[in-house]
Structure formats: structure tokens, C-alpha cells
Scaffold this active site. Structure first.
Site, PDB file in Angstrom:
ATOM      1  N   GLY A 198      45.814  26.875  45.667  1.00 57.96           N
ATOM      2  CA  GLY A 198      45.170  28.175  45.556  1.00 57.96           C
ATOM      3  C   GLY A 198      43.711  28.030  45.202  1.00 57.96           C
ATOM      4  O   GLY A 198      43.290  27.000  44.667  1.00 57.96           O
ATOM      5  N   GLY A 203      44.761  30.980  38.593  1.00 56.43           N
ATOM      6  CA  GLY A 203      45.728  30.859  37.506  1.00 56.43           C
ATOM      7  C   GLY A 203      46.677  29.683  37.637  1.00 56.43           C
ATOM      8  O   GLY A 203      47.771  29.708  37.082  1.00 56.43           O
ATOM      9  N   THR A 205      46.272  26.516  36.473  1.00 52.01           N
ATOM     10  CA  THR A 205      46.387  25.875  35.164  1.00 52.01           C
ATOM     11  C   THR A 205      47.223  26.732  34.226  1.00 52.01           C
ATOM     12  O   THR A 205      48.100  26.238  33.513  1.00 52.01           O
ATOM     13  CB  THR A 205      44.993  25.686  34.549  1.00 52.01           C
ATOM     14  OG1 THR A 205      44.131  25.151  35.546  1.00 52.01           O
ATOM     15  CG2 THR A 205      45.048  24.752  33.368  1.00 52.01           C
ATOM     16  N   GLU A 421      17.078  48.820  52.843  1.00 52.66           N
ATOM     17  CA  GLU A 421      18.429  49.177  52.396  1.00 52.66           C
ATOM     18  C   GLU A 421      18.925  50.426  53.106  1.00 52.66           C
ATOM     19  O   GLU A 421      20.101  50.519  53.461  1.00 52.66           O
ATOM     20  CB  GLU A 421      18.459  49.391  50.877  1.00 52.66           C
ATOM     21  CG  GLU A 421      18.118  48.143  50.050  1.00 52.66           C
ATOM     22  CD  GLU A 421      18.985  46.948  50.387  1.00 52.66           C
ATOM     23  OE1 GLU A 421      20.158  47.134  50.783  1.00 52.66           O
ATOM     24  OE2 GLU A 421      18.492  45.814  50.273  1.00 52.66           O
TER      25      GLU A 421
HETATM   26  P1  ADP Z   1      42.769  27.687  38.153  1.00 50.67           P
HETATM   27  O1  ADP Z   1      43.451  26.596  37.416  1.00 50.67           O
HETATM   28  O2  ADP Z   1      43.592  28.244  39.271  1.00 50.67           O
HETATM   29  O3  ADP Z   1      41.376  27.381  38.605  1.00 50.67           O
HETATM   30  P2  ADP Z   1      42.914  28.979  35.622  1.00 50.67           P
HETATM   31  O4  ADP Z   1      44.361  28.926  35.390  1.00 50.67           O
HETATM   32  O5  ADP Z   1      42.098  27.949  34.948  1.00 50.67           O
HETATM   33  O6  ADP Z   1      42.613  28.941  37.167  1.00 50.67           O
HETATM   34  O7  ADP Z   1      42.389  30.439  35.267  1.00 50.67           O
HETATM   35  C1  ADP Z   1      41.294  30.658  34.439  1.00 50.67           C
HETATM   36  C2  ADP Z   1      41.495  31.885  33.600  1.00 50.67           C
HETATM   37  O8  ADP Z   1      41.576  33.047  34.401  1.00 50.67           O
HETATM   38  C3  ADP Z   1      42.795  31.862  32.831  1.00 50.67           C
HETATM   39  O9  ADP Z   1      42.617  31.225  31.613  1.00 50.67           O
HETATM   40  C4  ADP Z   1      43.113  33.331  32.669  1.00 50.67           C
HETATM   41  O10 ADP Z   1      42.437  33.872  31.569  1.00 50.67           O
HETATM   42  C5  ADP Z   1      42.543  33.951  33.910  1.00 50.67           C
HETATM   43  N1  ADP Z   1      43.588  34.114  34.924  1.00 50.67           N
HETATM   44  C6  ADP Z   1      43.618  33.513  36.130  1.00 50.67           C
HETATM   45  N2  ADP Z   1      44.692  33.898  36.831  1.00 50.67           N
HETATM   46  C7  ADP Z   1      45.377  34.747  36.064  1.00 50.67           C
HETATM   47  C8  ADP Z   1      46.604  35.482  36.241  1.00 50.67           C
HETATM   48  N3  ADP Z   1      47.320  35.393  37.364  1.00 50.67           N
HETATM   49  N4  ADP Z   1      47.009  36.272  35.224  1.00 50.67           N
HETATM   50  C9  ADP Z   1      46.288  36.360  34.099  1.00 50.67           C
HETATM   51  N5  ADP Z   1      45.136  35.698  33.867  1.00 50.67           N
HETATM   52  C10 ADP Z   1      44.669  34.899  34.837  1.00 50.67           C
HETATM   53 ZN    ZN Z   2      19.336  43.221  53.998  1.00 44.62          ZN
END
Ligand code: ADP
Ligand code: ZN
Length: 639
Positions: A198, A203, A205, A421
Site C-alpha cells: 500500500g 497504516g 505499520t 486563475e
Molecule cells: P505506513 O506504514 O503505511 O506508511 P503508518 O502505519 O506509519 O503508515 O501510518 C502513519 C500514521 O497515520 C499512523 O500512526 C496513524 O496515526 C495514521 N494512520 C494511517 N492509517 C490509518 C488508519 N487506517 N487508521 C487510523 N490511523 C491511521
Molecule cells: Zn495555472
């Protein structure tokens, strides 16, 4: 040797050096420092009682009391000295060449080496990113995985919103981790490796952590790039070490973020010489084959480029299960917003559903950021609740960059931007299947001089040929409006980003999406840049020279067509263009209602305070960049 003892040894060495230096200084008794000739004449005048003669220095006492020192002139041999002394009845003692002095000199001579060594150790440590307890040079091959114990993980599935399918798919892992034995009794096979796919911020992690949190097992996390080092073999030994540690904590989860940093197809990319990465990858494969499923370790890896991964990683028994973690849809966004709104005091007028509608393309992380920014705005205004107003501001800031009210544009530039614009907005309103234009502004934001914003009515997963052409038309609206008011010689560089985006769209229509009748539904080119992302050169499709020419011609034809359509629209609606430019000069920002008025051909009603606008704003921005600026503001509007 661990850190502690190493530090102690270092300090001991320093203390030793200081001691030797200090004692060699203080061992000299306080005395007159006299010249050698003064000394000789003192002896000849019977003024000296006794002397001690060392290698270079002579110390002695006067007959009347008091000490003195003198230095023998080096390189000369005073053969008269002894007879003179004896004649004048001076008591003579010799001093053995000093041991201590020799030791000290030795010490001083190796001091620079010691210093260099100390500096070397220091930098090694920095490189290891030790900081929080990381080791010295002896721990080079140790993994840098961070371990969260089962009690430290507070994340649960309730914290992950809007990705129900992914959650369901990993549910089974939780049950397995809770009671591996139960599963094995039933002969169940549990995947060892799960690949989460993704875009950043969706989300992945968070979900992996939630699995550990739900199952109450320890969570090791590491980033793929942590394995990669300059030295061949280091990465591999880190992998080995990580699995060893994990075995001690089984059942547990190992989470490898950005696995593509190590897991890219071997022998690919430009420049060759990826020995280190290959060894690391091989070690990872060995470890994944080596541990039996019953050891209860599940490796979860995250990537947004599964296509560049080495096929060996995806074979059965390794990362054979893929879980897609998509960008949230409108309902998903609403849920994510609700999760994050639990942390802040929210006013009654805030409707998550409305915010969700205005934020297509936002990832979970973007939404988390949105809530945070809104809370910051509220704090700055000394409010006790975060209201819709702050969410609007936060959304505008994230989509278009912070307002730069301090940037001073002169009147001419301002007028220019206003026409530009207005051109976008009017064409955008009049072409078919275009997202409704809902806000136009000439307040500089981020790097853009002005902004026209559209609001897609729902999440879009595909776009029609007609819609794409309309986008190209409206992109040229800005440039055309400038041309009409300033003449071709007066046109500014403000349209560079528009032109770039329009060209990309037109090219993709021809080469990717099969939207050109002449060239047919064929894929002609792969994305440029693929080569650098781990695909081999030879995998690129080549087109014949003749086809390349045809492609260029066809792209040109699409653009010319759209350009002319936009031009016709603007010429027909010249009155509205002037009206809108005037309104922008007056109000700087105009909203959907005002645009409606202008499109009906009369002067717009004065704005209600534009911050108090009704719900449903948001979405994509068409930022106008200065030359040389290739940043793209906000999520892409199309595709
Ligand atoms: P990835 O690992 O996919 O790059 P992360 O899990 O690190 O993304 O997401 C970073 C932050 O964004 C999380 O700590 C959370 O606060 C928020 N977040 C991302 N996806 C979600 C979700 N599905 N639900 C709630 N919070 C989310
Ligand atoms: Zn423009």
C-alpha cells in the site's frame, strides 16, 4: 567489552596522562633559574655548596641557602666543569637518567594515536546510530531492530480504521499468535511471511502493530534500509542476529518496513555491484526457510512497490501472502477521522462525514495530520474546542500549502494571477465532466501564486476520455487568459506546471490508456524512471521510431484540440473573465456562490466571510508554480 567498561578504560587513560604530566611538572622544586655562565662564576666565587648533575639539567644549593637550576648548553662538552667544581669544594652528585621521563615521553608519543583511536570509536558509534543504547564497534553485525514488549504495545484493531478487508485478512494471524499450539494440533498451516502492500501512510505499520497488540506478543520492527551498510556481510549478519533475538521471544512479530530497500530483484538496476544487498537478501531467504512455522515467528513486510521485489521473496513459505492496504474510501476516511478525533476536544458543528467527502485521495496519515493541524489552529486561537472552521483551514493548508500573506505581489502581478486563475475556473466550469470549481484564490500559498480548487463529487477510480480532455482544457485556461489580456509577448512563466501536467495527461492518454483512435489500445511505454526502481533496462518496451513520431503527433493533436476548445470558450465568455478577475482583485478569494453569480453574467454578491463557508469544500488544487518548480501540490486530481 561493553559500553561501560569501554568508557571507564578511556577515562583511566586520560587520567593517567594527566597524572604523569602533572607530576613531572610539580616534581621540580621551586628554585632560581640561572644561566650556565652565572652558575660557573658562582662556583668560581665559592658560592655553591652542592650540585646534582643530570643529563641536561644541573640543580644545586647556594652556600648561603636557596636552590638554583641551570641547563647545560646542549652539544657542548665542558671538560673544565668537574675540575672547577672539585677545586671549589662543591659536593657533586650524579642523577640517573630518569625512568619516569622516559615513560612520559613514550606516553606523549603515542598520545596522538590514542586520540585518533578515540575519535574513530566515537564516529563508529555515531554511525551505528547507537544513541539509545546502541553499541560500539563490536556490535557492527547486531541487528538494529527495535523491540516492543507485549506490555508496551497499546495499539489494537480499534485504532486502525477504514481498512476492513485488510483487518479481516490478518485476523487469523492474531488467533495463531495467541495460541500457536492449538493451530498445530489441527494441522493448520500459518503463513510465515505476510507482505503488506500500500502507499505510504495507509497504516501498514499501524496494522502490523495492532496484530501484535491484539495477540499480546512482542513486536520487532526494523526498516529495510537499516540492513544496508557499506560493508559487505554486515547486513546479512544483522538479519541473522534479528532472527536469533526473535526466536528467544517467540511467538512474536518481525516487521520489516520498506522491504524493497533489500528485497529488490537481484542483479537489477543500474551500475551493478550490489553484493552487499544480495547477501543480505540471501540471508533473509535462508532465515525464512530455516525457521519452522511452529517457532511462532511471523514476518510482516511492508512495501508500496511489490513489483520490484525479487521473485524469490514471494515464493511459497516466504512472503506468500499479500495483504493490500489501500487508500481509504469516503467511509474509511470518516472512520479514520473519528479514530483520531477521539484524542482532541471536538465542537458539535464538526461533521466527519463532510470532511471525509472533501478529502479524496487522503491517506490515513494525511487525515491524522489534518486533525492535528486543526487542533493546532484551535490552540493558536485560544479555543477550547476544535470546530469546523479549523478543519477547513487545516485542509486548505494541507492541500495548497500555507498561505503566504506576507509575500508581496505587485498590482500587475496580482492582476495577471487573477486573470490566470479566472481562466482556469471559467473553462473548468464550462467543459463537460469536469469536477465543479468551488474556490478560486489569488493568495499565494506554498510556491503557488494562486489556486483554483475543484471538488470531485465522489471518489473517482477511473476517468472518461471526455473528462480527461476537459482537465487538459481547464489547465490551459490559465495560460490562455494571460494571452488574451497581455498578448503573447506578455505571457508569464506562471503556467509551467499547468503545461507540464497537461502534457503528461495527453501523453498518458495515448501511450497508456489506449485513448487515441489512431494508435489504438496498446501500451507503448513503461513509466520512465522504472529503470532506477529496480527493473532492468531490457524490460522496457521500445517503440519504433515511426511509432514514436506518431505518438508525438497524436499527443500534439490532443493538446491542440483542447487548447483551441479552451480558447473558444474564453473568447465567448470574455465578459465573465473580466468580471471574475475584478472580483478576485477585490476579494482575493471567491467561493462557489460567487462563481455562480459570475457565470450568470453579473457582479458577484459580496462574500460572507470566506472562512465560514458551508461544508463540502476540499479536494484537488491546481497550483500554479514558478518556473523550475516541480513539486505537485495536493493529491493528484485524476487517475
Ligand atoms: P505506513 O506504514 O503505511 O506508511 P503508518 O502505519 O506509519 O503508515 O501510518 C502513519 C500514521 O497515520 C499512523 O500512526 C496513524 O496515526 C495514521 N494512520 C494511517 N492509517 C490509518 C488508519 N487506517 N487508521 C487510523 N490511523 C491511521
Ligand atoms: Zn495555472
Amino acid at each position: 567489552m561493553n559500553d561501560m567498561t569501554k568508557n571507564i578504560v578511556l577515562w583511566l587513560v586520560i587520567a593517567g596522562v594527566l597524572y604523569v604530566v602533572a607530576s613531572s611538572i610539580s616534581s621540580q622544586p621551586s628554585s632560581d633559574n640561572i644561566s650556565y655562565s652565572a652558575f660557573i662564576s658562582k662556583v668560581e666565587n665559592s658560592g655553591v655548596e652542592a650540585v646534582e648533575i643530570g643529563e641536561t639539567a644541573i640543580t644545586g644549593t647556594y652556600r648561603g641557602g636557596g636552590n638554583f637550576t641551570t641547563v647545560k648548553p646542549p652539544g657542548t662538552l665542558d671538560t673544565n666543569l668537574m675540575p672547577t667544581l672539585i677545586q671549589n669544594k662543591v659536593e657533586v652528585k650524579g642523577i640517573e637518567p630518569q625512568r619516569e621521563g622516559f615513560l612520559m615521553r613514550l606516553f606523549l608519543s603515542i598520545l596522538p594515536i590514542l586520540l585518533i583511536l578515540a575519535i574513530f570509536i566515537f564516529f563508529m558509534r555515531q554511525m551505528q546510530g547507537g544513541g539509545k543504547g546502541g553499541g560500539g564497534p563490536m556490535t557492527f553485525g547486531k541487528s538494529k531492530a527495535k523491540l516492543l514488549g507485549e506490555d508496551q504495545i497499546k495499539t489494537t484493531f480499534a485504532d486502525v480504521a477504514g481498512v476492513e478487508e485488510a483487518k479481516e485478512e490478518v485476523q487469523e494471524l492474531v488467533e495463531f499468535l495467541r495460541d500457536p499450539a492449538k493451530f498445530q494440533r489441527l494441522g493448520g498451516k500459518i503463513p510465515r511471511g505476510v507482505l503488506m502492500v500500500g502507499s505510504p501512510g495507509t497504516g501498514k505499520t499501524l496494522l502490523a502493530k495492532a496484530i501484535a497488540g491484539e495477540a499480546k506478543v512482542p513486536f520487532f520492527s526494523i526498516s529495510g534500509s537499516d540492513f544496508v551498510e557499506m560493508f559487505v556481510g554486515v547486513g546479512a549478519s544483522r538479519v541473522r542476529d534479528m532472527f536469533e533475538q526473535a526466536k528467544k521471544h517467540s511467538p512474536c512479530i518481525i516487521f520489516i518496513d520498506e522491504i524493497d530497500a533489500v528485497g529488490r530483484s537481484r542483479g537489477a538496476g543500474l551500475g551493478g555491484g550490489h553484493d552487499e544487498r544480495e547477501q543480505t537478501l540471501n540471508q533473509l531467504l535462508v532465515e525464512m526457510d530455516g525457521f519452522d512455522g511452529n517457532e511462532g515467528i511471523i514476518v510482516i513486510a511492508a512495501t508500496n512497490r511489490p513489483d520490484v521485489l525479487d521473485p524469490a521473496l514471494l515464493r511459497p513459505g516466504r512472503f506468500d501472502r499479500q495483504v493490500t492496504v489501500p487508500l481509504p474510501d469516503i467511509r474509511g476516511r470518516e472512520q479514520v477521522l473519528k479514530v483520531h478525533m477521539r484524542q482532541v476536544p471536538i465542537a458539535d458543528d464538526v461533521e466527519p462525514a463532510v470532511i471525509a467527502r472533501g478529502t479524496p485521495g487522503f491517506s490515513g496519515a494525511d487525515l491524522a495530520n489534518l486533525v492535528n493541524e486543526a487542533a493546532l489552529f484551535a490552540a493558536r486561537a485560544n479555543k477550547r474546542m476544535v470546530s469546523m472552521e479549523e478543519f477547513e483551514k487545516a485542509k486548505d493548508k494541507i492541500l495548497m500549502g500555507a498561505e503566504r500573506r506576507s509575500m508581496v505581489m505587485n498590482e500587475k502581478e496580482k492582476l495577471n494571477t487573477a486573470y490566470h486563475e479566472a481562466g482556469h475556473a471559467i473553462v473548468g466550469r464550462l467543459v463537460p465532466e469536469h469536477d465543479p470549481v468551488y474556490k478560486v484564490s489569488i493568495i499565494p500559498r506554498g510556491r503557488a501564486l494562486g489556486v483554483t480548487m475543484y471538488l470531485p463529487e465522489e471518489d473517482k477510480y477511473s476517468q472518461s476520455k471526455r473528462g480527461l480532455e476537459s482537465s487538459i482544457c481547464s489547465l490551459y485556461g490559465g495560460r490562455l487568459a494571460e494571452e488574451m489580456t497581455l498578448g503573447f509577448d506578455g505571457v508569464t512563466t506562471g503556467a509551467s506546471n499547468d503545461i507540464e501536467r497537461a502534457t503528461k495527461l495527453a501523453r498518458a492518454m495515448v501511450t497508456k490508456w489506449g485513448l487515441s483512435e489512431k494508435l489504438g489500445p496498446l501500451a507503448y511505454e513503461e513509466d520512465e524512471g522504472e529503470v532506477f526502481l529496480g527493473k532492468q533496462m531490457s524490460q522496457r518496451k521500445h517503440v519504433s521510431e515511426q511509432t514514436a513520431e506518431e505518438i508525438d503527433r497524436e499527443v500534439r493533436a490532443i493538446i491542440d484540440d483542447c487548447y483551441n476548445r479552451a480558447k473558444a470558450i474564453l473568447e465567448e465568455n470574455r465578459d465573465k473573465l473580466d468580471l471574475m478577475a475584478d472580483a478576485l482583485m477585490q476579494y482575493e478569494t471567491i467561493d462557489a456562490d460567487q462563481i455562480d453569480d459570475i457565470m450568470e453574467g453579473h457582479k458577484p454578491r459580496p462574500p460572507k466571510d470566506w472562512r465560514d463557508q458551508g461544508p463540502g469544500n476540499g479536494a484537488a488544487a491546481s497550483g500554479d508554480k514558478k518556473p523550475g518548480d516541480d513539486a505537485i501540490g495536493g493529491p493528484a486530481k485524476t487517475h
